[in-house]
Enzyme design. Structure first.
Site, short mmCIF file in Angstrom:
data_model
loop_
_atom_site.label_atom_id
_atom_site.label_comp_id
_atom_site.label_asym_id
_atom_site.label_seq_id
_atom_site.Cartn_x
_atom_site.Cartn_y
_atom_site.Cartn_z
N GLU A 215 0.81 -1.14 0.04
CA GLU A 215 -0.06 0.06 0.08
C GLU A 215 0.87 1.46 -0.02
OE1 GLU A 215 -3.05 -0.56 2.96
OE2 GLU A 215 -3.94 -2.23 1.79
N GLU B 131 -4.59 -8.87 -1.56
CA GLU B 131 -5.12 -8.73 -0.13
C GLU B 131 -6.59 -8.26 -0.21
OE1 GLU B 131 -2.54 -6.05 2.52
OE2 GLU B 131 -4.63 -5.30 3.35
#
Length: 485
Positions: free
Chosen positions: A245, A340
């Site tokens: 991220e 994810e």
């Protein structure tokens, strides 16, 4: 329907009947006084379809039906899913979870007997096992660790990485991975860092900040040392991403990395460093939400960086799953991966099952993903352990309390694909039906697998058509079925 609570009831092997068992036979040496009646057309291949079901009210939990379906040479007036093995798409690497530091710790704290049974259930493919075939691990700590660490937490800058050590992972993660590899030596493993060491960052903090340009070369060698240290433990990583991220700087730990920074890092440092070290580990870019497809596209458009990149990884906390196809179509030679998605605790089994099967198991693979990974494998009854500021409501696929194990939504969503769609399978063509999202695969051994969700508000009867023959069945609203023949 009946409950199927994990390995306790056991899964029977898939029933396969050869074509020879489906039709009659004659002895050509014995003449008959009159012509034999015509033999009706028979399916090419297996005539029966084994089915596994999960219901939103939990009345069936990955339950193998005792009544297999039969293909028949007939037509159907019901909505029909047409399975076509002549049209193929991407190969599949696997389905699984993130084995966080907390997951590994909870597993390691179980008794040896209970842990061995659970790992077999998760990672073997026989009997009651669900065949998990892909894992993601954090390079250093993630936010689902007891505390934050990297492999070089020197008090002062250490550009030669003299203090680099894999020691924090040797307590729980490495031992558990070794036990998993003993069960499935070919499981694919992806590594992702949440942060670089603090001394490499602009803010000298585990949270936020960016990588200082003067430490790009040192951080590239950090990846090399990590991969080599894991190999020395008998653990080979199939791939790495460069930053979990990279556009989110509020997690603990976390680090910002823009697309241009990542392109430079790959082009001038990580790519050459891995190549010089003789490492064939794949480099996968991005590893963040699907609302920013321009991030991986920026890197893939840089020929210097792109030469080292296998593909792009995505999460779905923002954006639309179809953006994976947009990125893939822009660079068809590059792969896409889904790495994810979390289930928020305490969870809504019916709603979570429907969303995750529709968007991930079916949606991601229909949009070219080679894998699907749920976040995360295991947590305790309080969703921990997690770092201060880390995810405090992430519901694991398993809830582990001592030797007691509860199987949650992500356990079943992954099971419906992982047990049957083995690495090396290819996605094959099926038509899309409004309330019956679906996806199909063909395994290397020839088995066909169809995964169907009833996304409507009532029980839906439907047909599966394969090579002109039809099997008819139904799914309750919100239920998912896996069909194997």
């Amino acid at each position: 329907m009946k409950l199927f609570p994990g390995f306790r009831l056991g899964l029977a092997c898939v029933l396969l009947l050869g074509a020879a068992g489906c039709g009659g036979s004659t002895d050509d040496s014995t003449p008959t006084p009159s012509p034999a009646p015509p033999v009706p057309p028979q399916p090419a291949g297996p005539s029966q379809v084994a089915q596994w079901l999960t219901a939103p009210d939990k009345s069936a939990l990955f339950y193998k039906s005792t009544s297999p379906l039969n293909f028949q040479a007939t037509s159907s007036q019901n909505p029909t899913i047409i399975v076509d093995t002549t049209q193929t798409y991407q190969s599949i690497d696997g389905f699984g979870y993130t084995l966080t530091g907390s997951s590994a710790m909870l597993l390691k704290q179980m008794s040896a007997t209970a842990r061995a049974a659970l790992l077999k259930e998760l990672f073997a493919t026989d009997g009651a096992s669900i065949g998990t075939s892909y894992l993601r691990v954090s390079i250093g700590a993630s936010d689902l660790d007891v505390g934050v660490f990297t492999y070089d937490d020197a008090a002062q800058p250490d550009p030669t990485l003299a203090q680099f050590s894999l020691a924090p992972d040797k307590v729980n993660l490495v031992p558990v991975l070794k036990e998993i590899l003993a069960i499935n030596p070919s499981i694919k493993i992806l590594g992702s860092p949440w942060t670089a060491p603090r001394w490499m960052k602009t803010n000298n903090s585990y949270i936020g900040g960016a990588l200082k340009p003067e430490y790009y070369a040192a951080y590239a060698q950090y990846f090399v040392k990590y991969l080599q240290a894991m190999q020395a433990e008998g653990i080979r990583l199939d791939a790495i991403t460069l930053q979990n991220e990279p556009l989110h700087d509020g997690n603990n730990p976390s680090m910002l990395m823009s697309a241009l920074e990542q392109a430079t890092f790959i082009r001038d440092h990580v790519g050459p460093a891995l190549r010089a070290a003789g490492l064939t580990t794949k480099i996968i870019t991005y590893d963040h939400n699907l609302d920013k497809p321009e991030y991986p596209l920026t890197i893939l458009r840089d020929p210097g960086a792109s030469q080292y990149v296998d593909g792009s990884a995505f999460h779905l906390y923002a954006g639309d799953i179809t953006a994976m196809t947009s990125v893939r179509n822009a660079f068809p030679s590059k792969n896409v991966y889904f790495t994810e998605q979390w289930v928020g605790g305490p969870g809504d089994f019916a709603g979570d099952l429907k969303w995750h099967v529709s968007n991930l198991i079916i949606g991601a693979t229909r949009n070219w993903s080679r894998n699907v990974l749920e976040w995360n494998l295991a947590a305790d009854p309080n969703y921990g352990p997690y770092t201060p500021g880390g995810c405090s409501t992430c519901l694991g696929a398993l809830t582990i309390s001592g030797d007691n194990v509860t199987r949650n939504t992500a356990y079943y969503t992954v099971a419906h694909a992982a047990k049957f769609v083995r690495p090396g399978s290819v996605r094959i063509s099926t038509n899309e039906l409004g309330n019956l999202p679906n996806v199909a695969f063909k395994n290397p051994d020839g088995k066909k697998i169809l995964i169907v969700l009833n996304a409507g508000n009532a029980t839906q009867r439907f047909a599966i058509q394969y090579r002109g023959n039809v099997a008819t069945t139904s799914l309750d609203k919100g239920a998912v079925g896996t069909y194997v023949w």
